[in-house]
Write a protein that holds these residues in place. Structure first.
Motif, short mmCIF file in Angstrom:
data_model
loop_
_atom_site.label_atom_id
_atom_site.label_comp_id
_atom_site.label_asym_id
_atom_site.label_seq_id
_atom_site.Cartn_x
_atom_site.Cartn_y
_atom_site.Cartn_z
N SER A 176 0.86 7.13 -4.55
CA SER A 176 1.60 5.94 -4.97
C SER A 176 1.52 5.70 -6.47
CB SER A 176 1.08 4.71 -4.22
OG SER A 176 1.23 4.88 -2.83
N SER A 231 3.49 9.64 -0.56
CA SER A 231 3.21 8.23 -0.30
C SER A 231 4.36 7.42 -0.90
CB SER A 231 1.88 7.84 -0.93
OG SER A 231 0.84 8.66 -0.45
N ALA A 241 6.01 4.51 0.49
CA ALA A 241 6.89 3.69 1.32
C ALA A 241 6.59 2.20 1.15
CB ALA A 241 6.77 4.09 2.79
N ILE A 242 5.32 1.85 1.11
CA ILE A 242 4.95 0.43 0.96
C ILE A 242 5.36 -0.06 -0.41
CG2 ILE A 242 2.98 -1.16 0.82
CD1 ILE A 242 1.61 0.54 2.98
N LYS A 266 1.26 -4.14 6.31
CA LYS A 266 1.48 -2.89 5.59
C LYS A 266 2.30 -1.92 6.44
CE LYS A 266 -2.53 -3.06 2.53
NZ LYS A 266 -3.78 -2.41 2.10
N GLN A 267 2.05 -1.90 7.75
CA GLN A 267 2.87 -1.05 8.63
C GLN A 267 4.33 -1.48 8.60
OE1 GLN A 267 0.16 -1.38 12.18
NE2 GLN A 267 0.72 0.76 12.42
N ALA A 287 5.83 -0.45 5.32
CA ALA A 287 6.11 0.99 5.33
C ALA A 287 7.39 1.30 6.09
CB ALA A 287 4.93 1.75 5.95
N GLN A 318 10.29 3.07 3.92
CA GLN A 318 10.50 4.51 4.09
C GLN A 318 11.96 4.94 3.88
OE1 GLN A 318 8.12 6.76 4.34
NE2 GLN A 318 9.51 8.50 4.55
N ASN A 365 5.58 12.15 5.27
CA ASN A 365 4.75 10.96 5.10
C ASN A 365 4.08 10.69 6.44
OD1 ASN A 365 3.52 8.68 4.08
ND2 ASN A 365 5.41 7.64 3.50
N ASP A 419 3.66 5.62 9.58
CA ASP A 419 2.86 4.40 9.44
C ASP A 419 3.17 3.33 10.49
OD1 ASP A 419 1.41 5.25 7.21
OD2 ASP A 419 3.03 4.72 5.85
N ILE A 478 -2.99 4.34 5.75
CA ILE A 478 -2.86 3.00 5.20
C ILE A 478 -4.25 2.46 4.86
CG2 ILE A 478 -2.40 0.59 5.85
CD1 ILE A 478 0.14 1.44 7.12
#
Length: 253
Positions: free
Chosen positions: A12, A48, A50-51, A70-71, A74, A78, A132, A135, A142
């Motif tokens: 990230s 990494s 996505a978040i 966070k999921q 993501a 994504q 990735n 997530d 994560i």
């Protein structure tokens, strides 16, 4: 001659250039390097970001540190992340594909075989797999690692020649130089026990990894006799410069 296979792990911090949003300029820089090297190397990317991509567009009503938030981030980020890759890479004549994996995928032989066969078909047809962690259903990366371990496991599974982990430092630094405030890169490593004595357990600012997670990833690759490079991905043309020995980085052999 067969092309050498590189697995490029992008954290990230690299993709955001240590800001709060994905850097299109950095992704373009990476794409230009891959385009320049495509006659001699085939690339697989573990990415990494996505978040970080989601945070450019949304703010969820909950604490960002909550793993379920966070999921969700993501999941939102994504598609945006893949769109940025696709837009920048396609301008360079590069084709991309998305692969979402979780650790359970590495546990069954049939699933492992499916991953290898699918990615080999993609690479043979000049598509760059962008991998990735999935997530939405898994939380391992994560919580810790920022895809370092996922990259190493994938590198072993796909029998790559070089695992490149792009980070925000010029590789691993000696402990003495860090204590003095003048970081000095460890250029070559053969014994991981020596390396473990040199580093602390620092975390990266945007990702969830740190040098400890990178050592764990390196150990997985080393056991399979895969050479790993820890490179400063914030630098322009970092892959080309590393291949041409124009920058300092840590090589684990």
């Amino acid at each position: 001659m067969a092309k050498k296979r590189i697995l490029l792990k992008l954290g990230s911090n690299t993709l955001t250039k240590e800001t709060n949003h994905i850097s299109r300029g950095k992704i373009e820089d990476i794409g230009m390097q891959i385009a320049a090297l495509k006659d001699d190397y085939e690339f697989i990317i573990v990415s990494s970001g996505a978040i970080a991509a989601a945070k450019q567009f949304v703010k969820l009503d909950n604490h960002d540190k909550d793993v379920f938030v966070k999921q969700a981030l993501a999941s939102i980020g994504q598609p945006h992340l893949m769109r940025i890759y696709n837009e920048n890479f396609s301008d360079l004549g590069l084709f991309t594909s998305q692969c979402l994996l979780s650790y359970s995928d590495f546990e069954k032989k049939q699933t492992r075989d499916n991953i290898v066969n699918t990615i080999n078909v993609l690479v043979k047809n000049h598509y760059i797999p962008i991998i990735n962690e999935n997530d939405t259903v898994a939380t391992d990366e994560i919580k810790f690692g920022d895809n370092d371990k996922l990259a190493a496991l994938t590198a072993v599974l796909l029998n790559v020649d070089i695992l490149i982990i792009a980070t925000n430092t010029d590789g691993f630094y000696t402990k003495e130089s860090m204590d003095k405030g003048t970081p000095e890169t460890i250029l070559s490593v053969k014994d991981l026990k020596d390396l473990e004595k040199e580093i602390g357990d620092s975390k990266s600012s945007h990702g969830t990894g740190g040098m400890q997670s990178k050592i764990e990833a390196v150990a997985i690759a080393k056991e399979a006799n895969i050479e790993t490079w820890i490179i400063n991905g914030l630098k322009d043309n970092f892959i080309l410069k590393a291949l041409n020995k124009e920058i300092s980085y840590t090589k684990i052999i």
